[in-house]
Motif scaffolding. Structure first.
Motif, PDB file in Angstrom:
ATOM      1  N   ASP A  10       6.857   6.176 -26.698  1.00 54.46           N
ATOM      2  CA  ASP A  10       8.284   6.420 -26.876  1.00 54.46           C
ATOM      3  C   ASP A  10       8.981   6.146 -25.549  1.00 54.46           C
ATOM      4  O   ASP A  10       8.591   6.668 -24.509  1.00 54.46           O
ATOM      5  N   ASP A  11      10.026   5.315 -25.566  1.00 54.42           N
ATOM      6  CA  ASP A  11      10.670   4.913 -24.324  1.00 54.42           C
ATOM      7  C   ASP A  11      11.321   6.073 -23.571  1.00 54.42           C
ATOM      8  O   ASP A  11      11.516   6.002 -22.359  1.00 54.42           O
ATOM      9  N   GLU A  12      11.651   7.149 -24.278  1.00 56.65           N
ATOM     10  CA  GLU A  12      12.302   8.285 -23.613  1.00 56.65           C
ATOM     11  C   GLU A  12      11.318   9.350 -23.150  1.00 56.65           C
ATOM     12  O   GLU A  12      11.511   9.961 -22.096  1.00 56.65           O
ATOM     13  N   ARG A 169       9.383   3.938 -31.104  1.00 57.26           N
ATOM     14  CA  ARG A 169      10.663   4.399 -30.587  1.00 57.26           C
ATOM     15  C   ARG A 169      10.962   3.695 -29.270  1.00 57.26           C
ATOM     16  O   ARG A 169      10.177   3.814 -28.341  1.00 57.26           O
ATOM     17  N   PRO A 170      12.098   2.948 -29.194  1.00 55.36           N
ATOM     18  CA  PRO A 170      13.081   2.747 -30.254  1.00 55.36           C
ATOM     19  C   PRO A 170      12.497   1.952 -31.410  1.00 55.36           C
ATOM     20  O   PRO A 170      11.587   1.153 -31.225  1.00 55.36           O
ATOM     21  N   GLN A 171      13.049   2.197 -32.581  1.00 55.75           N
ATOM     22  CA  GLN A 171      12.485   1.642 -33.797  1.00 55.75           C
ATOM     23  C   GLN A 171      12.803   0.156 -33.930  1.00 55.75           C
ATOM     24  O   GLN A 171      13.903  -0.290 -33.607  1.00 55.75           O
TER      25      GLN A 171
END
Length: 222
Positions: A10-12, A169-171
């Motif tokens: 997940d990038d975040e 993510r992001p999708q």
């Protein structure tokens, strides 16, 4: 290997998609990398997981990457099916791959607090354009019908077989045509036949292993 790990994170937060079956997916990425380098092959001519054909080493000489060399040596020890090899190879890959991504500056390590109390480590993406460019290539293949290069096709096959593709993510774009296109690549409709066979069998082994883990989890919670 690193490309797949980067896409899964997940990038975040840096939490990987489909974390419960991550060792199988990472093990599959290593087998695919060895196949692309021409260093492993599979016995027989049946691409089905049912017979789980044995994986064997090909070629000679050392490999530059120590993780690939370790996996190659594991394959060379004795005949094993792809399903068995996935966990043997992938079970210890998470930390080394995370360290490589950190060293390359593609992710960073942050300390955060959850609810202002609990400390946790996060591994968000950096501002590098490496992952966005990789995602653009994948979307061009899945959405626009572009012809994939070998590595992009292999990445999509791994993401599709592991069930992680809709969880990224992001999708990425997600629709019935995208699912169909991803399955076509998972089933080997691209590239050189020898590479296709190895990748297809690895993808099939990942799909079966992922399904088995999912069934076990569902059964244990009911």
């Amino acid at each position: 290997m690193e490309d797949l790990m980067l896409l899964l994170l997940d990038d975040e937060t840096g939490v990987p998609a489909a974390a419960g079956t991550l060792p199988y997916t990472l093990g599959g990425a290593v087998l695919v990398e060895l196949a692309l380098l021409g260093r492993i092959g599979t016995d027989g001519d049946n691409t089905s997981w049912i017979n789980d054909p044995k994986v064997h080493v090909t070629g000679e000489g050392p490999l530059d990457d120590p993780l690939l060399q370790e996996a190659y040596d594991k394959v060379a020890e004795k005949p094993r099916g792809a399903q068995s090899l996935l966990l043997h190879i992938g079970g210890s890959l998470y930390n080394p791959l995370i360290e490589r991504l950190l060293e390359r500056g593609l992710i960073r390590r942050e300390k955060k607090r959850v609810l202002g109390i609990f400390k946790m480590n996060a591994l968000p993406a950096t501002e590098s354009d490496y992952e966005p460019r990789m995602r653009d290539r994948i979307k061009a293949v899945l959405v626009d019908g572009a012809q994939p290069d070998t590595r992009t096709a292999a990445l999509i096959a791994l993401l599709s077989s592991s069930g992680a593709l809709p969880m990224l993510r992001p999708q990425l774009a997600w629709s019935s045509p995208v699912i169909k296109r991803a399955k076509e690549l998972e089933q080997g409709h691209w590239g050189a036949e020898a590479v296709n066979t190895a990748v297809t069998r690895t993808a099939a082994a990942i799909a079966v292993s992922t399904a088995a883990v999912t069934v076990t989890v569902v059964t244990s919670t009911n």
